[in-house]
Each structure stands twice: as C-alpha cells, then as structure tokens.
Design a protein around this motif. Structure first.
Motif, short mmCIF file in Angstrom:
data_model
loop_
_atom_site.label_atom_id
_atom_site.label_comp_id
_atom_site.label_asym_id
_atom_site.label_seq_id
_atom_site.Cartn_x
_atom_site.Cartn_y
_atom_site.Cartn_z
N GLN A 1 0.91 -0.99 -0.13
CA GLN A 1 0.24 0.41 0.21
C GLN A 1 0.80 1.19 -0.13
O GLN A 1 0.51 2.30 -0.64
N ILE A 2 1.61 1.02 1.14
CA ILE A 2 2.68 2.41 1.19
C ILE A 2 3.38 2.33 -0.48
O ILE A 2 3.39 3.49 -1.25
N GLN A 3 4.02 1.72 -1.43
CA GLN A 3 4.89 1.57 -2.41
C GLN A 3 3.23 1.98 -4.25
O GLN A 3 3.85 3.27 -4.54
N THR A 4 2.36 1.59 -3.35
CA THR A 4 1.70 2.09 -4.83
C THR A 4 0.66 3.62 -3.99
O THR A 4 1.16 4.40 -5.27
N LEU A 5 0.92 3.91 -2.75
CA LEU A 5 0.59 5.62 -2.69
C LEU A 5 2.17 6.19 -3.01
O LEU A 5 1.34 7.13 -3.79
N ALA A 6 2.71 5.53 -2.52
CA ALA A 6 3.41 6.52 -2.69
C ALA A 6 3.88 6.82 -4.80
O ALA A 6 4.53 8.45 -5.58
N LYS A 7 3.85 5.64 -4.96
CA LYS A 7 4.09 5.47 -6.73
C LYS A 7 2.86 6.72 -7.56
O LYS A 7 2.53 7.60 -8.13
N SER A 8 1.56 6.44 -7.12
CA SER A 8 0.48 7.53 -7.27
C SER A 8 0.97 8.29 -7.19
O SER A 8 0.24 9.43 -7.90
N VAL A 9 1.03 9.16 -6.06
CA VAL A 9 1.10 10.48 -5.86
C VAL A 9 2.72 10.82 -6.60
O VAL A 9 2.03 12.53 -6.78
N SER A 10 3.45 11.02 -6.88
CA SER A 10 4.51 10.79 -7.97
C SER A 10 4.26 11.30 -9.51
O SER A 10 4.93 12.08 -9.75
N ARG A 11 3.23 11.24 -9.51
CA ARG A 11 2.68 10.58 -11.03
C ARG A 11 1.58 12.16 -11.24
O ARG A 11 2.45 12.99 -12.50
N TYR A 12 1.83 12.83 -10.19
CA TYR A 12 1.00 14.60 -10.10
C TYR A 12 2.02 15.67 -9.51
O TYR A 12 1.52 16.59 -9.54
N LEU A 13 3.04 15.34 -8.78
CA LEU A 13 4.39 16.14 -8.38
C LEU A 13 5.27 16.28 -9.54
O LEU A 13 5.55 15.48 -10.21
N ARG A 14 5.57 17.29 -9.74
CA ARG A 14 6.29 18.54 -10.59
C ARG A 14 8.01 17.91 -10.05
O ARG A 14 7.93 18.18 -8.29
N PRO A 15 9.21 17.61 -10.65
CA PRO A 15 10.12 17.84 -9.58
C PRO A 15 9.99 19.16 -8.52
O PRO A 15 10.89 20.27 -9.57
N GLY A 16 11.11 19.34 -7.66
CA GLY A 16 11.00 20.16 -6.48
C GLY A 16 10.00 20.60 -5.97
O GLY A 16 10.38 22.03 -5.63
N MET A 17 8.76 20.58 -6.50
CA MET A 17 8.15 21.46 -6.04
C MET A 17 7.23 21.80 -4.83
O MET A 17 7.06 22.88 -4.44
N LEU A 18 7.80 21.08 -4.21
CA LEU A 18 7.63 20.33 -2.70
C LEU A 18 8.65 21.38 -2.38
O LEU A 18 8.72 21.52 -1.08
N LEU A 19 9.41 21.60 -3.06
CA LEU A 19 11.10 21.78 -2.07
C LEU A 19 10.52 23.86 -1.67
O LEU A 19 9.73 24.24 -2.35
N PRO A 20 10.98 24.02 -0.68
CA PRO A 20 10.64 25.29 -0.06
C PRO A 20 12.08 26.30 -0.34
O PRO A 20 13.27 25.57 -1.24
N LYS A 21 11.69 27.22 -1.14
CA LYS A 21 12.51 28.24 -1.35
C LYS A 21 13.95 28.85 -0.44
O LYS A 21 13.63 29.15 0.83
N GLU A 22 14.68 29.01 -1.11
CA GLU A 22 16.03 29.38 -0.84
C GLU A 22 15.73 30.43 -0.43
O GLU A 22 15.72 31.43 -0.67
N PRO A 23 16.20 31.32 1.37
CA PRO A 23 16.36 31.97 1.90
C PRO A 23 17.25 32.87 0.82
O PRO A 23 17.79 32.88 0.23
N ASP A 24 17.50 34.00 0.60
CA ASP A 24 18.29 34.91 0.02
C ASP A 24 19.20 35.10 1.40
O ASP A 24 19.78 34.98 2.83
#
Length: 333
Positions: free
Chosen positions: A307-330
């Motif tokens: 179930q964990i593998q299925t969840l990770a695989k399915s969610v990852s299809r809708y994520l763009r690379p880096g989209m969840l990474l916080p913006k680095e502070p100046d």
C-alpha cells in the motif's frame, strides 16, 4: 418481432464495473450470438484491463446524469443495427430514470424496440456502507452517521417498479447479495445465454471498496485537494491492489439501530413486489456487528508495504520535480 434494447441500469455498488469489464471482453462472442455491445475509447480500455469503468453509456459530462437525447445519440452511433439485440450498461441509468427525464426517452424507444431492463439491488446495510465508501472515493467527507440518515435506495427501487408497471418495458430485479458469487452467469441467464458466455475479467475484484486506513487517507486528501484526490488515492488502491479485503466503516450502536429500524419499514412494501429470493434482508444489531465494527476510543491505522509503494507511486505521478521544495532564503554574500 421487434429488435431488443437491453439496459443494465445499476444500481451502484452491485458489481457494475465487473459486469462491464466482462461485457467489454466478450464483445466478439456477444456479436456472434446476436448481441451488439458498443464499446470503444478510453472506457473500453479501462474495462478490458479490469479497472473502474462506467460502461458504454456514460452520464453527460459535467451534469452527473443522462440528459435528454443521450440514448438517442448512443443508438445513432451504433454501426450494426441489423443485430437483433443492442445492449447498454451504466449504473447511473437507474438514477437518470428515477430522478430525471430518461424514462420518457426510453418509452419513446418502446415503439420500435422490445425494451428489457436489468436492475441489481443489494441488502441495505451492506449497500449503504459500500455506497458511503464509494462516496468517499468521489470526495465525500461527511461522517458515516449523516450518510446513513439520508440513505433511501429501497424507496427509490419501489419508485422504479411503479414507473415500469403498466408500461411495455420489462424489468428484471436481482439481489446482488444473493448473486455476487455467480454474477456473470446471472447476467448471462438474463440475456438467454449459456452460463459461461461472458469472459471473466482479469481481476477478481473490480472497483473494490477501501480498507479503513485507505478510507481515512482519501477523506484527508479530499479535504485538502478536493474530489480529484481519488485519482491518486482511492483509484490507485482499488485498481492496483484489487486483492486486498475491504473493511466496513465503524458505526456506533445508536446510529446503527436507527438505520436498521428505518430499513425494516422502508423495505417492507418494496419486498412485497419482489420475488422471494431477491427480497431485501435487514439484519439484527447482533448480526450486523459481525461485520460492522464499533468505533474505538483510539483509532489506529496501518498500511502494508505494498500500500505504501502504491501510494508513493500514484502521488509521485502528480508531482513536478522540486515543486514541494521550500524556496531557499536569500543569503548575504
């Protein structure tokens, strides 16, 4: 003799996706037996793979039911009208007939076609709990108690029976709770075909209900993402892990007793119009507790590795690379 128009009209959560998968797999065999089951496009691919399907007469997009002209348009697209029988299947047909205007359109067709409808019903407690989980898949987040208070399918079944009475349309009603282990042979018998006429789908369970953990995950994601969360939660679990055993949601004694009492009253009149083996059955509280758990003081939820593998695989299809990474502070040089 008139040609026949065969309509499998539901209800929901009575094996419709499984039946539609079998019908899609059996189109050539059915054609040889004089039955046209129009099937193409994405819905056909879903059905052939044993995934969740809406059959070959989907509801009007963006509306949620079959609008005026839906059946006329579908019939106009049938290429082989020389066959003696044409068949459509969609569980939404039931609601479109009972609550909307599709019945008038069906009656118009009865002038030129011998119309036969097949309806599967289901014992109310099992049906209500399964329908609740289906609602959760589609974005429902309200508690089970509120859902059970508004459940009234047996009354709607009676309304359909009243509509068909004294009409030229033939209605057959089978109880899924009695026929779930012989579903395809029951459909074949209704079609007047041998027991083994329909091809078994590649998956033993199509559109299975969820486990309690999967249900809670779907509700949580729906609250943040909306109904589209089903694409990477519920649908992923149901399609990729059809072998897992579904679990009933927990219901407290007061809510369950109230529901069972309402169903005893609601099913009484409808049962009088059904053949004995197809009638609704309402369990006692003690019998219901065999499958329906009571709410615990502290709910704990677990996921298996698959179930964990299925969840990770399915969610990852809708994520763009880096989209969840916080913006680095100046950072000052």
């Amino acid at each position: 003799m008139k040609p026949s128009l065969l309509l499998h009209i539901g209800q929901g959560k009575t094996g419709s996706s499984y039946i539609q998968s079998a019908l899609a797999l059996s189109t050539e065999r059915l054609a040889q037996l004089g039955i046209v089951y129009p099937s193409d496009g994405q819905e056909r691919e879903r059905a052939l793979s044993g995934n969740v399907s809406v059959g070959n007469l989907p509801v009007t997009k963006g509306i949620g039911h079959h609008t005026d002209g839906t059946l006329i348009e579908a019939m106009n697209q049938v290429q082989d009208k020389s066959a003696g029988r044409i068949m459509f299947s969609n569980e939404g047909l039931f609601s479109s007939i009972v609550h909307h205007s599709l019945w008038e359109e069906i009656l118009e067709f009865s002038t030129d076609y011998d119309i036969r409808m097949l309806l599967f019903i289901r014992d109310p407690l099992d049906h209500a709990l399964s329908a609740y989980q289906q609602g959760v898949k589609g974005g429902l987040t309200k508690p089970i108690g509120e859902f059970l208070q508004n459940y009234g399918i047996p009354r709607q079944t009676r309304k359909l029976i009243d509509l068909v009475e004294d009409s030229p349309v033939s209605l057959s009603i089978l109880n899924y709770s009695r026929h779930r282990k012989t579903l395809l042979s029951s459909v074949a018998a209704w079609l007047g075909l041998p027991d083994d006429a329909l091809v078994n789908p590649p998956k033993a369970h199509v559109n299975r209900s969820l486990t309690r953990t999967e249900t809670e995950l779907q509700i949580a994601f729906s609250e943040y993402v909306g109904s589209k969360a089903r694409l990477f939660i519920a649908d992923a679990f149901s399609n990729e892990l059809p072998h897992l055993t579904a679990e009933q949601p927990a219901v407290d004694d007061e809510t369950l007793l109230s529901f069972l009492g309402r169903m005893e009253i609601m099913t009484a009149e409808t049962n009088a119009l059904l053949s004995p083996n197809e009638r609704y059955r309402v369990p006692t509280l003690e019998d219901a507790r065999v499958s329906v758990p009571e709410p615990g003081l502290k709910q704990e939820y677990t996921l298996t590795q698959e179930q964990i593998q299925t969840l990770a695989k399915s969610v990852s299809r809708y994520l763009r690379p880096g989209m969840l990474l916080p913006k680095e502070p100046d950072v000052d040089a």
